[in-house]
Every structure is written in structure tokens, then in C-alpha cells.
Design a protein around this motif. Structure first.
Motif, PDB file in Angstrom:
ATOM      1  N   PRO A  31       0.820  -1.225   0.000  1.00 38.37           N
ATOM      2  CA  PRO A  31       0.000   0.000   0.000  1.00 38.37           C
ATOM      3  C   PRO A  31       0.848   1.266   0.000  1.00 38.37           C
ATOM      4  CG  PRO A  31      -0.855  -1.559   1.588  1.00 38.37           C
ATOM      5  CD  PRO A  31       0.443  -2.117   1.089  1.00 38.37           C
ATOM      6  N   THR A  32       1.965   1.249   0.709  1.00 40.68           N
ATOM      7  CA  THR A  32       2.852   2.412   0.725  1.00 40.68           C
ATOM      8  C   THR A  32       3.459   2.637  -0.654  1.00 40.68           C
ATOM      9  OG1 THR A  32       3.376   1.880   3.009  1.00 40.68           O
ATOM     10  CG2 THR A  32       4.784   3.485   1.931  1.00 40.68           C
ATOM     11  N   LEU A  33       3.830   1.559  -1.334  1.00 46.78           N
ATOM     12  CA  LEU A  33       4.360   1.676  -2.700  1.00 46.78           C
ATOM     13  C   LEU A  33       3.302   2.250  -3.633  1.00 46.78           C
ATOM     14  CD1 LEU A  33       6.643   1.131  -4.739  1.00 46.78           C
ATOM     15  CD2 LEU A  33       5.724  -1.182  -4.986  1.00 46.78           C
ATOM     16  N   TYR A  34       2.069   1.799  -3.477  1.00 46.66           N
ATOM     17  CA  TYR A  34       0.981   2.318  -4.303  1.00 46.66           C
ATOM     18  C   TYR A  34       0.793   3.814  -4.077  1.00 46.66           C
ATOM     19  CZ  TYR A  34      -3.684   3.323  -5.981  1.00 46.66           C
ATOM     20  OH  TYR A  34      -4.749   3.900  -6.621  1.00 46.66           O
ATOM     21  N   PHE A  35       0.758   4.242  -2.818  1.00 42.36           N
ATOM     22  CA  PHE A  35       0.580   5.666  -2.522  1.00 42.36           C
ATOM     23  C   PHE A  35       1.765   6.486  -3.024  1.00 42.36           C
ATOM     24  CE2 PHE A  35      -2.270   4.222   1.087  1.00 42.36           C
ATOM     25  CZ  PHE A  35      -3.424   4.515   0.386  1.00 42.36           C
ATOM     26  N   PHE A  36       2.975   5.918  -2.953  1.00 44.59           N
ATOM     27  CA  PHE A  36       4.151   6.617  -3.464  1.00 44.59           C
ATOM     28  C   PHE A  36       4.032   6.840  -4.971  1.00 44.59           C
ATOM     29  CE2 PHE A  36       8.367   6.242  -5.466  1.00 44.59           C
ATOM     30  CZ  PHE A  36       8.937   7.407  -4.991  1.00 44.59           C
ATOM     31  N   LEU A  37       3.600   5.817  -5.695  1.00 44.83           N
ATOM     32  CA  LEU A  37       3.480   5.952  -7.146  1.00 44.83           C
ATOM     33  C   LEU A  37       2.289   6.809  -7.552  1.00 44.83           C
ATOM     34  CD1 LEU A  37       4.303   2.296  -8.199  1.00 44.83           C
ATOM     35  CD2 LEU A  37       5.778   4.304  -8.367  1.00 44.83           C
ATOM     36  N   LYS A  38       1.238   6.816  -6.758  1.00 38.44           N
ATOM     37  CA  LYS A  38       0.017   7.553  -7.085  1.00 38.44           C
ATOM     38  C   LYS A  38       0.180   9.057  -6.880  1.00 38.44           C
ATOM     39  CE  LYS A  38      -4.741   7.965  -5.598  1.00 38.44           C
ATOM     40  NZ  LYS A  38      -5.632   7.730  -4.496  1.00 38.44           N
ATOM     41  N   ILE A  80       6.103  -7.986  -5.722  1.00 39.25           N
ATOM     42  CA  ILE A  80       6.616  -6.983  -6.669  1.00 39.25           C
ATOM     43  C   ILE A  80       6.291  -7.379  -8.099  1.00 39.25           C
ATOM     44  CG2 ILE A  80       8.756  -6.037  -7.649  1.00 39.25           C
ATOM     45  CD1 ILE A  80       9.818  -5.813  -4.803  1.00 39.25           C
ATOM     46  N   ILE A  81       6.473  -8.657  -8.417  1.00 39.90           N
ATOM     47  CA  ILE A  81       6.147  -9.114  -9.765  1.00 39.90           C
ATOM     48  C   ILE A  81       4.656  -8.912 -10.044  1.00 39.90           C
ATOM     49  CG2 ILE A  81       5.994 -11.163 -11.237  1.00 39.90           C
ATOM     50  CD1 ILE A  81       8.615 -12.099  -9.867  1.00 39.90           C
ATOM     51  N   TYR A  82       3.811  -9.294  -9.102  1.00 38.34           N
ATOM     52  CA  TYR A  82       2.362  -9.121  -9.247  1.00 38.34           C
ATOM     53  C   TYR A  82       2.010  -7.643  -9.359  1.00 38.34           C
ATOM     54  CZ  TYR A  82      -2.608  -9.437  -8.215  1.00 38.34           C
ATOM     55  OH  TYR A  82      -3.963  -9.321  -8.267  1.00 38.34           O
ATOM     56  N   PHE A  83       2.600  -6.815  -8.507  1.00 34.01           N
ATOM     57  CA  PHE A  83       2.315  -5.385  -8.491  1.00 34.01           C
ATOM     58  C   PHE A  83       2.667  -4.740  -9.831  1.00 34.01           C
ATOM     59  CE2 PHE A  83       3.141  -0.950  -7.429  1.00 34.01           C
ATOM     60  CZ  PHE A  83       2.080  -0.648  -6.596  1.00 34.01           C
ATOM     61  N   ILE A  84       3.784  -5.090 -10.372  1.00 30.94           N
ATOM     62  CA  ILE A  84       4.225  -4.476 -11.628  1.00 30.94           C
ATOM     63  C   ILE A  84       3.417  -4.992 -12.812  1.00 30.94           C
ATOM     64  CG2 ILE A  84       6.164  -4.351 -13.243  1.00 30.94           C
ATOM     65  CD1 ILE A  84       7.964  -4.050 -10.799  1.00 30.94           C
ATOM     66  N   LEU A  85       3.140  -6.281 -12.839  1.00 28.35           N
ATOM     67  CA  LEU A  85       2.392  -6.838 -13.963  1.00 28.35           C
ATOM     68  C   LEU A  85       0.962  -6.321 -14.031  1.00 28.35           C
ATOM     69  CD1 LEU A  85       3.578 -10.543 -14.055  1.00 28.35           C
ATOM     70  CD2 LEU A  85       4.215  -8.688 -15.577  1.00 28.35           C
ATOM     71  N   PHE A  86       0.326  -6.121 -12.873  1.00 29.09           N
ATOM     72  CA  PHE A  86      -1.076  -5.754 -12.869  1.00 29.09           C
ATOM     73  C   PHE A  86      -1.331  -4.291 -12.512  1.00 29.09           C
ATOM     74  CE2 PHE A  86      -1.087 -10.346 -12.257  1.00 29.09           C
ATOM     75  CZ  PHE A  86      -1.892 -10.704 -13.333  1.00 29.09           C
ATOM     76  N   HIS A  87      -0.287  -3.483 -12.471  1.00 24.41           N
ATOM     77  CA  HIS A  87      -0.472  -2.059 -12.227  1.00 24.41           C
ATOM     78  C   HIS A  87      -1.115  -1.444 -13.465  1.00 24.41           C
ATOM     79  CE1 HIS A  87       0.449   2.126 -11.256  1.00 24.41           C
ATOM     80  NE2 HIS A  87       0.549   1.706 -10.008  1.00 24.41           N
ATOM     81  N   PRO A  88      -2.153  -0.588 -13.279  1.00 20.90           N
ATOM     82  CA  PRO A  88      -2.863  -0.063 -14.449  1.00 20.90           C
ATOM     83  C   PRO A  88      -2.028   0.849 -15.350  1.00 20.90           C
ATOM     84  CG  PRO A  88      -3.747   0.876 -12.412  1.00 20.90           C
ATOM     85  CD  PRO A  88      -2.748  -0.165 -12.029  1.00 20.90           C
ATOM     86  N   LYS A  89      -1.037   1.523 -14.796  1.00 22.58           N
ATOM     87  CA  LYS A  89      -0.196   2.403 -15.613  1.00 22.58           C
ATOM     88  C   LYS A  89       0.951   1.604 -16.211  1.00 22.58           C
ATOM     89  CE  LYS A  89      -0.904   6.632 -12.983  1.00 22.58           C
ATOM     90  NZ  LYS A  89      -0.250   7.679 -12.200  1.00 22.58           N
TER      91      LYS A  89
END
Length: 171
Positions: A31-38, A80-89
Motif C-alpha cells: 500500500p505504501t508503494l501504491y501511494f508513493f506511485l500515485k 513486486i512481480i504481481y504489483f508491476i504486472l497488474f499495475h494499471p499504468k
């Protein structure tokens, strides 16, 4: 040892187990990584938030490394693999960085299992040695927990729903 209360050369959580600390931190990492990227990086307020998120990510990553939990390392890698593969951007730079990190991790595990001599500064580092021995595949396969699972399987089959209760493994 003057900063962290350690058990077996690894920091522990309030429950006393380094694995609990690592899994808890792992739950907070994404969640922290998501907020950082958002968070956009244009206003001063947003820059402060972005810096806070980045510093939290670095603290979480450092904590995961010093706990030396194989489960957390594997969870972080898969996450990390899941997060990067399925990130909408489309984050091309992040995908390249992930590929480099994945290659470094695989290279480290292969190097740890080849038996090659480490550089002197790494052999003297107590923190690195506690992590390094946990990367051994043969030590992982000879772990005592596999014997425990073999013994526990018939007990689980006997009482699969209620079980034998906490701390009754000997029964």
C-alpha cells in the motif's frame, strides 16, 4: 545489538519472532508503494508526501532485509512481480528496475549456493552472514520443519476442524 533487541541475530517483533515482524512489514509495503506511485510530484505538499512515502518504503525494505525471513523475501518477490504486472499504468522504468532486481536476487541465491569465497568485508559482517546462510538451498531442504509437518499430517487428518488445541503438538 545496542539498537535492536535481537533473537538469533535477527530483530524481533512484539510477538518475539522475526518472521512476524517481516510479514507485518510486508503487508504495509505494497500500500505504501501504491501511494508513493500515485502521488504527483508537482506541489510542495505532494513532494513532502512523496518523500515520506519513499522514506517509509526504505525503512520497510531495510526491516525486511534485517529480519532475514525467507518467507518475507519470497512474498516480496512475488508481490513486486504481481504489483508491476497488474499495475494499471505502464511503468517501463519500474519494470526494467524490477527485472534488474530480480536478476540480482537470482544471482545472489546462485552465488550463495556455489560455495565460492566471499569478499573479506562481507565475511566479517555479522548481519550479512545471518542473511547469507539463509539463502542456502541445502540448508532449507534439511530444515526441521519438514519433519514436523510429516508428524503433524496424521494429527491434522484425525481432527481437521477443531484440531488438538494450541500447544498440544505432543498429543
Amino acid at each position: 545489538n545496542t539498537i535492536f533487541i535481537t533473537t538469533y541475530d535477527r530483530p524481533s517483533s512484539t510477538l518475539g519472532n522475526p518472521d512476524f515482524l517481516a510479514i507485518y512489514i510486508l503487508l504495509l509495503f505494497f500500500p505504501t508503494l501504491y501511494f508513493f506511485l500515485k502521488e504527483p510530484f508537482n506541489a510542495v505538499k505532494n513532494k513532502v508526501k512523496k518523500i515520506l512515502y519513499l522514506s517509509a518504503l526504505l525503512i520497510f525494505l531495510y526491516t525486511l532485509i534485517i529480519t532475514a525471513s525467507r518467507a518475507a523475501f519470497l512474498g516480496l518477490l512475488i508481490g513486486i512481480i504481481y504489483f508491476i504486472l497488474f499495475h494499471p499504468k505502464k511503468i517501463t522504468k519500474l519494470k526494467i528496475l524490477c527485472g534488474i532486481m530480480l536478476a540480482l536476487i537470482i544471482g545472489t541465491v546462485i552465488y550463495a549456493n556455489t560455495g565460492l569465497k566471499l569478499p573479506a568485508f562481507l565475511e566479517e559482517s555479522r548481519s550479512f552472514q545471518s542473511i547469507y546462510k539463509r539463502l542456502s538451498i541445502s540448508e532449507f531442504l534439511n530444515d526441521a520443519r519438514f519433519s514436523g509437518w510429516i508428524v503433524a499430517t496424521p494429527a491434522f487428518k484425525e481432527k481437521p476442524i477443531i484440531g488438538w488445541g494450541p500447544e498440544n503438538f505432543s498429543v
